[in-house]
Design a protein around this motif. Structure first.
Motif, PDB file in Angstrom:
ATOM      1  N   LYS A  50       0.834  -1.207   0.000  1.00  0.00           N
ATOM      2  CA  LYS A  50       0.000   0.000   0.000  1.00  0.00           C
ATOM      3  C   LYS A  50       0.863   1.249   0.000  1.00  0.00           C
ATOM      4  O   LYS A  50       0.549   2.241  -0.681  1.00  0.00           O
ATOM      5  CB  LYS A  50      -0.932  -0.023   1.217  1.00  0.00           C
ATOM      6  CG  LYS A  50      -1.995  -1.105   1.162  1.00  0.00           C
ATOM      7  CD  LYS A  50      -2.837  -1.106   2.413  1.00  0.00           C
ATOM      8  CE  LYS A  50      -3.990  -2.098   2.291  1.00  0.00           C
ATOM      9  NZ  LYS A  50      -3.522  -3.477   2.024  1.00  0.00           N
ATOM     10  N   ASN A 128      -5.834  -2.892  -8.489  1.00  0.00           N
ATOM     11  CA  ASN A 128      -5.369  -3.670  -7.353  1.00  0.00           C
ATOM     12  C   ASN A 128      -5.914  -5.092  -7.422  1.00  0.00           C
ATOM     13  O   ASN A 128      -7.020  -5.328  -7.908  1.00  0.00           O
ATOM     14  CB  ASN A 128      -5.798  -3.015  -6.041  1.00  0.00           C
ATOM     15  CG  ASN A 128      -5.110  -1.684  -5.811  1.00  0.00           C
ATOM     16  OD1 ASN A 128      -4.037  -1.425  -6.356  1.00  0.00           O
ATOM     17  ND2 ASN A 128      -5.726  -0.832  -5.014  1.00  0.00           N
ATOM     18  N   LYS A 130      -7.766  -8.348  -6.316  1.00  0.00           N
ATOM     19  CA  LYS A 130      -8.915  -8.590  -5.446  1.00  0.00           C
ATOM     20  C   LYS A 130      -8.899  -9.986  -4.831  1.00  0.00           C
ATOM     21  O   LYS A 130      -9.523 -10.214  -3.794  1.00  0.00           O
ATOM     22  CB  LYS A 130     -10.209  -8.393  -6.232  1.00  0.00           C
ATOM     23  CG  LYS A 130     -10.420  -6.959  -6.724  1.00  0.00           C
ATOM     24  CD  LYS A 130     -11.730  -6.813  -7.468  1.00  0.00           C
ATOM     25  CE  LYS A 130     -11.936  -5.376  -7.945  1.00  0.00           C
ATOM     26  NZ  LYS A 130     -13.224  -5.220  -8.693  1.00  0.00           N
ATOM     27  N   TYR A 131      -8.202 -10.931  -5.478  1.00  0.00           N
ATOM     28  CA  TYR A 131      -8.148 -12.296  -4.974  1.00  0.00           C
ATOM     29  C   TYR A 131      -6.709 -12.806  -5.029  1.00  0.00           C
ATOM     30  O   TYR A 131      -5.921 -12.397  -5.884  1.00  0.00           O
ATOM     31  CB  TYR A 131      -9.030 -13.225  -5.814  1.00  0.00           C
ATOM     32  CG  TYR A 131     -10.515 -12.987  -5.644  1.00  0.00           C
ATOM     33  CD1 TYR A 131     -11.240 -13.641  -4.650  1.00  0.00           C
ATOM     34  CD2 TYR A 131     -11.201 -12.105  -6.492  1.00  0.00           C
ATOM     35  CE1 TYR A 131     -12.584 -13.420  -4.490  1.00  0.00           C
ATOM     36  CE2 TYR A 131     -12.551 -11.881  -6.347  1.00  0.00           C
ATOM     37  CZ  TYR A 131     -13.243 -12.540  -5.338  1.00  0.00           C
ATOM     38  OH  TYR A 131     -14.587 -12.318  -5.180  1.00  0.00           O
ATOM     39  N   ARG A 180     -10.080 -14.401  -1.067  1.00  0.00           N
ATOM     40  CA  ARG A 180     -10.378 -12.970  -1.199  1.00  0.00           C
ATOM     41  C   ARG A 180      -9.399 -12.120  -0.397  1.00  0.00           C
ATOM     42  O   ARG A 180      -9.114 -12.400   0.764  1.00  0.00           O
ATOM     43  CB  ARG A 180     -11.805 -12.675  -0.726  1.00  0.00           C
ATOM     44  CG  ARG A 180     -12.241 -11.231  -0.948  1.00  0.00           C
ATOM     45  CD  ARG A 180     -13.685 -11.022  -0.546  1.00  0.00           C
ATOM     46  NE  ARG A 180     -13.892 -11.268   0.871  1.00  0.00           N
ATOM     47  CZ  ARG A 180     -13.665 -10.347   1.825  1.00  0.00           C
ATOM     48  NH1 ARG A 180     -13.221  -9.136   1.504  1.00  0.00           N
ATOM     49  NH2 ARG A 180     -13.890 -10.645   3.087  1.00  0.00           N
ATOM     50  N   LYS A 181      -8.887 -11.087  -1.043  1.00  0.00           N
ATOM     51  CA  LYS A 181      -7.961 -10.184  -0.383  1.00  0.00           C
ATOM     52  C   LYS A 181      -8.700  -9.359   0.657  1.00  0.00           C
ATOM     53  O   LYS A 181      -9.729  -8.746   0.352  1.00  0.00           O
ATOM     54  CB  LYS A 181      -7.300  -9.267  -1.417  1.00  0.00           C
ATOM     55  CG  LYS A 181      -6.158  -8.427  -0.867  1.00  0.00           C
ATOM     56  CD  LYS A 181      -5.476  -7.654  -1.975  1.00  0.00           C
ATOM     57  CE  LYS A 181      -4.303  -6.853  -1.438  1.00  0.00           C
ATOM     58  NZ  LYS A 181      -3.605  -6.115  -2.517  1.00  0.00           N
ATOM     59  N   PRO A 182      -8.236  -9.329   1.904  1.00  0.00           N
ATOM     60  CA  PRO A 182      -8.948  -8.590   2.948  1.00  0.00           C
ATOM     61  C   PRO A 182      -8.987  -7.095   2.656  1.00  0.00           C
ATOM     62  O   PRO A 182      -8.078  -6.528   2.047  1.00  0.00           O
ATOM     63  CB  PRO A 182      -8.118  -8.867   4.212  1.00  0.00           C
ATOM     64  CG  PRO A 182      -7.324 -10.090   3.889  1.00  0.00           C
ATOM     65  CD  PRO A 182      -7.055 -10.030   2.424  1.00  0.00           C
ATOM     66  N   THR A 183     -10.058  -6.449   3.097  1.00  0.00           N
ATOM     67  CA  THR A 183     -10.164  -4.997   2.997  1.00  0.00           C
ATOM     68  C   THR A 183      -9.302  -4.357   4.085  1.00  0.00           C
ATOM     69  O   THR A 183      -8.809  -5.030   4.996  1.00  0.00           O
ATOM     70  CB  THR A 183     -11.616  -4.550   3.159  1.00  0.00           C
ATOM     71  OG1 THR A 183     -12.063  -4.883   4.495  1.00  0.00           O
ATOM     72  CG2 THR A 183     -12.513  -5.237   2.134  1.00  0.00           C
ATOM     73  N   ASN A 184      -9.149  -3.039   4.002  1.00  0.00           N
ATOM     74  CA  ASN A 184      -8.357  -2.325   5.005  1.00  0.00           C
ATOM     75  C   ASN A 184      -8.951  -2.481   6.404  1.00  0.00           C
ATOM     76  O   ASN A 184      -8.234  -2.624   7.387  1.00  0.00           O
ATOM     77  CB  ASN A 184      -8.260  -0.842   4.639  1.00  0.00           C
ATOM     78  CG  ASN A 184      -7.376  -0.605   3.435  1.00  0.00           C
ATOM     79  OD1 ASN A 184      -6.534  -1.424   3.092  1.00  0.00           O
ATOM     80  ND2 ASN A 184      -7.560   0.534   2.783  1.00  0.00           N
ATOM     81  N   LYS A 185     -10.292  -2.454   6.495  1.00  0.00           N
ATOM     82  CA  LYS A 185     -10.935  -2.612   7.803  1.00  0.00           C
ATOM     83  C   LYS A 185     -10.700  -4.012   8.362  1.00  0.00           C
ATOM     84  O   LYS A 185     -10.426  -4.180   9.549  1.00  0.00           O
ATOM     85  CB  LYS A 185     -12.436  -2.342   7.682  1.00  0.00           C
ATOM     86  CG  LYS A 185     -12.789  -0.867   7.452  1.00  0.00           C
ATOM     87  CD  LYS A 185     -14.282  -0.661   7.432  1.00  0.00           C
ATOM     88  CE  LYS A 185     -14.632   0.806   7.242  1.00  0.00           C
ATOM     89  NZ  LYS A 185     -16.102   1.033   7.219  1.00  0.00           N
ATOM     90  N   GLU A 186     -10.821  -5.012   7.493  1.00  0.00           N
ATOM     91  CA  GLU A 186     -10.587  -6.386   7.935  1.00  0.00           C
ATOM     92  C   GLU A 186      -9.142  -6.577   8.363  1.00  0.00           C
ATOM     93  O   GLU A 186      -8.866  -7.271   9.352  1.00  0.00           O
ATOM     94  CB  GLU A 186     -10.952  -7.361   6.811  1.00  0.00           C
ATOM     95  CG  GLU A 186     -12.441  -7.427   6.529  1.00  0.00           C
ATOM     96  CD  GLU A 186     -12.772  -8.205   5.271  1.00  0.00           C
ATOM     97  OE1 GLU A 186     -13.932  -8.634   5.130  1.00  0.00           O
ATOM     98  OE2 GLU A 186     -11.879  -8.367   4.414  1.00  0.00           O
TER      99      GLU A 186
END
Length: 224
Positions: A50, A128, A130-131, A180-186
């Motif tokens: 990031k 970016n 996603k998986y 699945r690629k985790p989100t920033n919150k996850e």
């Protein structure tokens, strides 16, 4: 000097340094610090990509260098380093060492495959990812601390849990499935959970002495 030294690779280098310090701690018996260093390397690796993407004027050479240096560091941090931790924690039988060899080899194969596929993907799109294909090798920075967190409950089954955990994780590295690629919150929640787990290990086990009993006494009793 050869190489690149801007801010886009700093976290990757810090991840490697953290794991090397963790190896020194492993060899000297400071396992609680080693586990902390593993989790810290995972934290740095979570955000290095990031940070790198914030630099919009990266050259193709810088992008390719970033891919290569990230995977090389990952092999040390999340391939060799966990092997050292598990070996010193009791996986010193022939089956245990075979599992550790398989784990590290699976991690190497995954990283090499990722390098090839990621270069092809970046040539076709700037979006970016996603998986992931298979389980990311950095996941061991979460899995291993959680196994150590449960060591007081596992007691005599602690080394068995290490064997099973490393074998299953190695298999997931090379199995072809979408993750699945985790989100920033996850990622924030996950890092918080792991951070609390590592803090628990360092404080509770350090002062109560249970952690030292788990990894040393168990390995002495269970290893032929």
């Amino acid at each position: 000097m050869i190489g690149f030294y801007d801010y886009t690779v700093i976290l990757t280098y810090m991840s490697l340094v953290s794991s090397l310090i963790g190896m020194f701690c492993t060899f000297t018996g400071h396992m609680h610090v080693a586990i902390f260093c593993l989790a810290l390397s995972g934290f740095f690796d979570t955000f290095d990509g990031k940070v790198a993407r914030t630099k919009k004027d990266r050259t193709d050479a810088q992008k390719r260098f970033g891919i290569q240096i990230d995977s090389l560091c990952d092999l040390v941090c999340f391939g060799a380093f966990p092997v050292a931790i598990c070996y010193h924690s009791g996986m010193r039988t022939v089956p245990g060492m075979a599992i550790l060899i398989f784990y590290c080899l699976a991690g190497l194969i995954r990283l090499a495959y990722f390098n090839v596929m990621e270069e092809e993907r970046q040539q076709g799109t700037s979006e970016n990812r996603k998986y992931y294909q298979g389980l990311p090798i950095t996941s061991i920075a979460v899995i291993l601390p959680l196994i150590y967190l449960s060591s007081a409950l596992l007691r005599q089954y602690f080394v068995l849990a290490l064997n099973i955990g490393m074998l299953v994780t190695g298999l997931l590295f090379i199995l072809n499935f979408k993750f699945r690629k985790p989100t920033n919150k996850e990622l924030a929640v996950l890092i918080t959970v792991v951070g609390l787990a590592v803090l628990y290990i360092m404080v509770y086990y350090r002062w109560r002495g249970i952690f030292q009993w788990n990894w040393r006494s168990l390995s002495d009793n269970l290893t032929p």
